[in-house]
Scaffold this motif. Structure first.
Motif, PDB file in Angstrom:
ATOM      1  N   MET A 277      13.292 -12.948 -38.751  1.00 28.06           N
ATOM      2  CA  MET A 277      12.869 -12.946 -37.344  1.00 28.06           C
ATOM      3  C   MET A 277      11.447 -13.474 -37.235  1.00 28.06           C
ATOM      4  SD  MET A 277      14.358  -9.163 -36.338  1.00 28.06           S
ATOM      5  CE  MET A 277      13.917  -9.211 -34.608  1.00 28.06           C
ATOM      6  N   THR A 278      11.170 -14.175 -36.144  1.00 28.82           N
ATOM      7  CA  THR A 278       9.797 -14.601 -35.892  1.00 28.82           C
ATOM      8  C   THR A 278       8.972 -13.381 -35.501  1.00 28.82           C
ATOM      9  OG1 THR A 278      10.130 -14.987 -33.521  1.00 28.82           O
ATOM     10  CG2 THR A 278      10.614 -16.826 -35.033  1.00 28.82           C
ATOM     11  N   VAL A 279       7.674 -13.550 -35.540  1.00 30.29           N
ATOM     12  CA  VAL A 279       6.774 -12.449 -35.171  1.00 30.29           C
ATOM     13  C   VAL A 279       7.026 -12.013 -33.727  1.00 30.29           C
ATOM     14  CG1 VAL A 279       4.351 -11.925 -34.673  1.00 30.29           C
ATOM     15  CG2 VAL A 279       4.984 -12.965 -36.848  1.00 30.29           C
ATOM     16  N   GLY A 280       7.229 -12.986 -32.853  1.00 33.22           N
ATOM     17  CA  GLY A 280       7.524 -12.652 -31.457  1.00 33.22           C
ATOM     18  C   GLY A 280       8.790 -11.819 -31.322  1.00 33.22           C
ATOM     19  N   GLN A 281       9.833 -12.181 -32.058  1.00 31.07           N
ATOM     20  CA  GLN A 281      11.090 -11.424 -32.008  1.00 31.07           C
ATOM     21  C   GLN A 281      10.920 -10.021 -32.579  1.00 31.07           C
ATOM     22  OE1 GLN A 281      13.431 -14.225 -34.263  1.00 31.07           O
ATOM     23  NE2 GLN A 281      14.293 -15.201 -32.430  1.00 31.07           N
ATOM     24  N   ILE A 282      10.123  -9.902 -33.640  1.00 32.27           N
ATOM     25  CA  ILE A 282       9.895  -8.589 -34.259  1.00 32.27           C
ATOM     26  C   ILE A 282       9.216  -7.645 -33.280  1.00 32.27           C
ATOM     27  CG2 ILE A 282       8.478  -7.411 -36.004  1.00 32.27           C
ATOM     28  CD1 ILE A 282       9.066  -9.834 -37.857  1.00 32.27           C
ATOM     29  N   VAL A 283       8.173  -8.136 -32.618  1.00 31.98           N
ATOM     30  CA  VAL A 283       7.431  -7.288 -31.673  1.00 31.98           C
ATOM     31  C   VAL A 283       8.262  -7.006 -30.425  1.00 31.98           C
ATOM     32  CG1 VAL A 283       5.330  -7.106 -30.277  1.00 31.98           C
ATOM     33  CG2 VAL A 283       5.224  -8.122 -32.564  1.00 31.98           C
ATOM     34  N   GLU A 284       9.080  -7.982 -30.023  1.00 31.39           N
ATOM     35  CA  GLU A 284       9.889  -7.826 -28.810  1.00 31.39           C
ATOM     36  C   GLU A 284      11.078  -6.886 -29.010  1.00 31.39           C
ATOM     37  OE1 GLU A 284      12.487 -10.584 -25.692  1.00 31.39           O
ATOM     38  OE2 GLU A 284      12.135 -11.244 -27.745  1.00 31.39           O
ATOM     39  N   GLU A 285      11.513  -6.709 -30.251  1.00 30.06           N
ATOM     40  CA  GLU A 285      12.738  -5.956 -30.519  1.00 30.06           C
ATOM     41  C   GLU A 285      12.728  -4.569 -29.884  1.00 30.06           C
ATOM     42  OE1 GLU A 285      15.644  -5.072 -34.340  1.00 30.06           O
ATOM     43  OE2 GLU A 285      13.475  -5.131 -34.648  1.00 30.06           O
ATOM     44  N   GLY A 286      11.625  -3.846 -30.020  1.00 30.91           N
ATOM     45  CA  GLY A 286      11.541  -2.507 -29.433  1.00 30.91           C
ATOM     46  C   GLY A 286      11.618  -2.535 -27.924  1.00 30.91           C
ATOM     47  N   LEU A 287      11.052  -3.566 -27.317  1.00 33.38           N
ATOM     48  CA  LEU A 287      11.109  -3.694 -25.854  1.00 33.38           C
ATOM     49  C   LEU A 287      12.553  -3.847 -25.391  1.00 33.38           C
ATOM     50  CD1 LEU A 287       8.139  -6.192 -25.302  1.00 33.38           C
ATOM     51  CD2 LEU A 287       8.106  -3.708 -24.997  1.00 33.38           C
ATOM     52  N   ARG A 288      13.341  -4.631 -26.130  1.00 33.64           N
ATOM     53  CA  ARG A 288      14.740  -4.828 -25.757  1.00 33.64           C
ATOM     54  C   ARG A 288      15.551  -3.550 -25.951  1.00 33.64           C
ATOM     55  NH1 ARG A 288      17.434  -7.502 -28.768  1.00 33.64           N
ATOM     56  NH2 ARG A 288      16.063  -8.185 -30.469  1.00 33.64           N
ATOM     57  N   ILE A 289      15.319  -2.869 -27.082  1.00 33.38           N
ATOM     58  CA  ILE A 289      16.072  -1.644 -27.366  1.00 33.38           C
ATOM     59  C   ILE A 289      15.815  -0.581 -26.304  1.00 33.38           C
ATOM     60  CG2 ILE A 289      16.237   0.309 -28.973  1.00 33.38           C
ATOM     61  CD1 ILE A 289      15.807  -1.740 -31.238  1.00 33.38           C
TER      62      ILE A 289
ATOM     63  N   ARG B 141       8.801  -9.768 -21.018  1.00 33.76           N
ATOM     64  CA  ARG B 141       8.683  -9.238 -22.381  1.00 33.76           C
ATOM     65  C   ARG B 141       7.770 -10.117 -23.227  1.00 33.76           C
ATOM     66  NH1 ARG B 141      14.300  -8.376 -21.681  1.00 33.76           N
ATOM     67  NH2 ARG B 141      14.782 -10.208 -22.966  1.00 33.76           N
ATOM     68  N   ASP B 142       7.860 -11.435 -23.023  1.00 28.24           N
ATOM     69  CA  ASP B 142       7.012 -12.348 -23.782  1.00 28.24           C
ATOM     70  C   ASP B 142       5.543 -12.139 -23.431  1.00 28.24           C
ATOM     71  OD1 ASP B 142       6.962 -14.529 -25.729  1.00 28.24           O
ATOM     72  OD2 ASP B 142       6.220 -15.767 -24.079  1.00 28.24           O
ATOM     73  N   ASP B 143       5.265 -11.852 -22.155  1.00 29.60           N
ATOM     74  CA  ASP B 143       3.883 -11.560 -21.750  1.00 29.60           C
ATOM     75  C   ASP B 143       3.363 -10.314 -22.457  1.00 29.60           C
ATOM     76  OD1 ASP B 143       3.826 -13.727 -20.059  1.00 29.60           O
ATOM     77  OD2 ASP B 143       4.308 -12.573 -18.253  1.00 29.60           O
ATOM     78  N   LEU B 144       4.216  -9.281 -22.554  1.00 26.88           N
ATOM     79  CA  LEU B 144       3.822  -8.050 -23.245  1.00 26.88           C
ATOM     80  C   LEU B 144       3.566  -8.310 -24.721  1.00 26.88           C
ATOM     81  CD1 LEU B 144       6.365  -5.551 -21.602  1.00 26.88           C
ATOM     82  CD2 LEU B 144       3.901  -5.672 -21.174  1.00 26.88           C
ATOM     83  N   VAL B 145       4.409  -9.151 -25.332  1.00 31.57           N
ATOM     84  CA  VAL B 145       4.248  -9.490 -26.753  1.00 31.57           C
ATOM     85  C   VAL B 145       2.936 -10.233 -26.971  1.00 31.57           C
ATOM     86  CG1 VAL B 145       5.154 -10.924 -28.628  1.00 31.57           C
ATOM     87  CG2 VAL B 145       6.716  -9.502 -27.284  1.00 31.57           C
ATOM     88  N   VAL B 146       2.663 -11.216 -26.132  1.00 29.01           N
ATOM     89  CA  VAL B 146       1.424 -12.003 -26.251  1.00 29.01           C
ATOM     90  C   VAL B 146       0.203 -11.096 -26.122  1.00 29.01           C
ATOM     91  CG1 VAL B 146      -0.014 -13.732 -25.094  1.00 29.01           C
ATOM     92  CG2 VAL B 146       2.409 -14.196 -25.512  1.00 29.01           C
TER      93      VAL B 146
ATOM     94  N   GLU C  96      14.671  -1.188 -23.311  1.00 30.40           N
ATOM     95  CA  GLU C  96      14.840  -1.798 -21.984  1.00 30.40           C
ATOM     96  C   GLU C  96      13.536  -1.808 -21.196  1.00 30.40           C
ATOM     97  OE1 GLU C  96      18.048   0.351 -20.219  1.00 30.40           O
ATOM     98  OE2 GLU C  96      19.560  -0.526 -21.536  1.00 30.40           O
ATOM     99  N   ILE C  97      12.480  -2.310 -21.874  1.00 31.11           N
ATOM    100  CA  ILE C  97      11.171  -2.448 -21.242  1.00 31.11           C
ATOM    101  C   ILE C  97      10.960  -3.922 -20.911  1.00 31.11           C
ATOM    102  CG2 ILE C  97       8.681  -2.138 -21.551  1.00 31.11           C
ATOM    103  CD1 ILE C  97       9.382   0.006 -23.673  1.00 31.11           C
ATOM    104  N   GLY C  98      10.543  -4.207 -19.676  1.00 34.64           N
ATOM    105  CA  GLY C  98      10.374  -5.597 -19.246  1.00 34.64           C
ATOM    106  C   GLY C  98      11.601  -6.063 -18.496  1.00 34.64           C
ATOM    107  N   LYS C  99      11.388  -6.604 -17.325  1.00 33.43           N
ATOM    108  CA  LYS C  99      12.511  -6.986 -16.456  1.00 33.43           C
ATOM    109  C   LYS C  99      13.300  -8.161 -17.001  1.00 33.43           C
ATOM    110  CE  LYS C  99      10.142  -5.377 -12.273  1.00 33.43           C
ATOM    111  NZ  LYS C  99       9.570  -5.770 -10.957  1.00 33.43           N
ATOM    112  N   ASN C 100      12.622  -9.062 -17.684  1.00 32.87           N
ATOM    113  CA  ASN C 100      13.281 -10.270 -18.181  1.00 32.87           C
ATOM    114  C   ASN C 100      12.555 -10.794 -19.420  1.00 32.87           C
ATOM    115  OD1 ASN C 100      10.965 -11.708 -17.152  1.00 32.87           O
ATOM    116  ND2 ASN C 100      11.931 -11.613 -15.113  1.00 32.87           N
ATOM    117  N   LYS C 101      13.055 -11.895 -19.974  1.00 37.69           N
ATOM    118  CA  LYS C 101      12.489 -12.467 -21.194  1.00 37.69           C
ATOM    119  C   LYS C 101      11.030 -12.869 -20.993  1.00 37.69           C
ATOM    120  CE  LYS C 101      12.355 -14.609 -25.207  1.00 37.69           C
ATOM    121  NZ  LYS C 101      12.239 -13.865 -26.475  1.00 37.69           N
ATOM    122  N   ARG C 102      10.708 -13.429 -19.834  1.00 41.18           N
ATOM    123  CA  ARG C 102       9.333 -13.868 -19.575  1.00 41.18           C
ATOM    124  C   ARG C 102       8.379 -12.683 -19.545  1.00 41.18           C
ATOM    125  NH1 ARG C 102       7.294 -17.640 -14.483  1.00 41.18           N
ATOM    126  NH2 ARG C 102       5.073 -17.668 -15.074  1.00 41.18           N
TER     127      ARG C 102
END
Length: 549
Positions: free
Chosen positions: A390-402, A412-417, A404-410
């Motif tokens: 997994m990329t670093v972005g995917q690793i950090v985003e994984e918990g957000l998806r599990i 969640r990406d802002d939170l990761v950044v 259900e934090i963040g309305k959409n991919k964009r």
């Protein structure tokens, strides 16, 4: 009187390793990256040379180049020479490298959990090197393995032969790596952060062991570290690296006493300082345990009957308030990490465990799910805990998806950044993979993965162990800032007492699974009552002129 030619011959015989004008580059889709630029140094027989610098400065790349074990699908050498005695190693064939690797030159790798085979016992892994390179009789191999384990401080070595890497603490795994490297009594030992995972008392023992082996066998040591305190104790010469180049080198005492380069001065001055603001005495208790026990059965005989127990954690009582940091210190194998895993319910335990007033001990997996977001962990070995696929972005985003934090991919990406930038990782690097980062950078990614969920309680298991001193100071400041901002509670597990002193409100000292001493951080460091606590503090601060111990 010796002639000029005789003097040159004497110098050549003394020089064991000579690195000249070495350059290393890595191919990437965005263009080649220069990791090492024109580096030159030599290591003489029986000498210790240290390479120091921040994570990503090129220290480990040089070590891997010496043994020719870089991935040459991405790495290449635009220039340079690496000579070991009379052999040119750069571009050498399998005959030369087979004779040198693991026999005449050995290496202790930075991350033992990834360097050790998870499917083989430690006896088999140490014995493998003896079988490949030494003509040991079969009945003598086990005896030699036990001797090596004892030399590096493994207790009850004969009983640990059948253990697998995951059954050992981080410090114990590091000791096994050192035993493997020393098995064949090499001419040159490359040690890449060999004391990173070790407590201060064992660190002193390992450094003394390496010195003794040097005296006994005339072994040379190339020591790679970010710990300048270790360099001062062990190195004859030091090379300071910054961004792939050596910016200053010379005798260790001279470089440390009168540094000439601004970067060297910066490294010498960088250290976690100060202390965190006192926690509100009226803050509610967030986590509480009473008589927590983790006992592992010892089975023997044909029927594998339980004959005894390893008391990893033996009746621990802990209270952690909102916004408070409790530091847990003690030697490797004292039960620190097991305690942290038990408090997170990632390790089965007995006793009472409450989080925010809720009883956790009897909850099953589904019942624990609401608490998982609030209770996070940063593991000791960042490379082992980050998925290589997994990329670093995917690793950090994984918990957000599990969760259900963040309305959409964009979103969640802002939170990761945001969280990556908080821990010092550039947003453009989120599309890279863990193996493309240095050890210290991977540790920061692991911290970001925990922080992105904005938990209330974090177990920090050696979170600064792989970081150089300047980054340690940055991470300590970051953790303090986040703690105040979000009222975070930390259980901070570490063998680095300087970092604990800078971050902890209270300190718990553990030994053999039991609580030895507990108290406010200032009281523990200024007036320790237990002899074991005094021993730890003396080992950590022995170079401090202000130390009272």
């Amino acid at each position: 009187m010796p002639s000029t030619l005789e003097k040159v011959d004497a110098v050549c015989q003394k020089t064991l390793l000579n690195v000249s004008n070495l350059a290393v580059s890595f191919r990437s889709s965005d263009g080649d990256i220069e990791a090492v630029k024109g580096v030159s140094f030599s290591v003489n027989k029986g000498e210790t040379v240290a390479l120091v610098g921040e994570s990503g400065s090129g220290k480990s790349v040089i070590a891997l180049s010496i043994l020719q074990i870089l991935s040459y699908t991405t790495a290449y050498h635009p220039a340079g020479s690496i000579k070991f005695k009379s052999d040119e190693l750069l571009g050498a064939g399998s005959d030369i490298l087979g004779r040198v690797r693991g026999n005449r030159i050995s290496m202790i790798f930075q991350e033992p959990m990834t360097a050790l085979n998870p499917l083989h016992t430690i006896e088999k892994q140490i014995a493998e090197s003896l079988i490949l390179h030494k003509d040991y009789p079969g009945n003598q191999i086990r005896k030699r393995v036990i001797e090596l384990l004892k030399e590096v401080g493994i207790q009850n070595a004969d009983q640990r032969l059948g253990a697998f890497p995951h059954e050992l603490s981080g410090g114990q795994r590091q000791r096994v790596m050192i035993a493997m490297a020393l098995a064949n009594e090499p001419d040159l030992l490359i040690a890449d952060e060999p004391t990173t995972a070790l407590d201060v008392t064992l660190q002193a023992q390992i450094l003394e062991l390496l010195k003794n082996l040097q005296r006994k066998f005339g072994m040379a040591l190339l020591f790679i570290t970010h710990d300048l305190g270790v360099v001062e104790k062990i190195a004859d010469k030091v090379c300071v690296m910054e961004k792939g180049s050596i910016v200053e080198s010379g005798e260790t005492k001279k470089v440390f006493s009168t540094p000439t380069h601004a970067y060297t001065k910066q490294l010498l001055d960088a250290e976690p300082k100060g202390s965190k603001s006192a926690v509100d005495t009226a803050a509610p208790v967030l986590l509480e345990s009473k008589e927590i026990k983790v006992w592992f059965p010892i089975r023997k005989g044909l029927l594998r009957r339980v004959v005894d127990h390893v008391r990893a954690v033996d009746g621990m009582n802990i209270k952690i308030h909102e916004g408070e940091t409790v530091g847990v210190v003690g030697e490797s194998g004292s039960g620190k990490t097991t305690l942290g895993m038990a408090l997170l319910k990632l390790q089965n335990s007995e006793g009472i465990l409450r989080f925010d007033g809720e009883d956790l001990q009897n909850l099953k997996a589904n019942g624990m799910r609401p608490f998982r977001r609030q209770m996070q962990v940063v593991f000791q070995d960042p490379f082992g805990s980050l998925s290589p696929r997994m990329t670093v972005g995917q690793i950090v985003e994984e918990g957000l998806r599990i969760h259900e934090i963040g309305k959409n991919k964009r979103k969640r990406d802002d939170l990761v950044v945001n969280v990556l930038e908080e821990v010092g990782i550039q947003s453009v690097d989120r599309n890279r993979y863990p193996h493309e980062f240095s050890g210290g950078q991977r540790q920061r990614i692991a911290i970001a993965r925990a922080l992105v969920l904005r938990p209330r309680f974090i177990v920090l298991d050696e979170p600064t162990s792989a970081l150089d001193r300047s980054v340690q100071a940055q991470i300590v400041d970051l953790l303090r800032t986040l703690q105040v901002r979000y009222k975070l509670a930390y259980l901070f597990i570490s063998h680095d007492l300087k970092v604990v002193k800078a971050l902890a409100d209270r300190v718990i000292v553990m030994r053999h699974g039991k609580l030895v001493e507990e108290g406010n951080s200032s009281r523990i460091f200024e007036a320790p009552r237990d002899p074991y606590t005094r021993e730890l503090i003396m080992a950590a601060f022995q170079n401090e002129t202000t130390s009272e111990f």
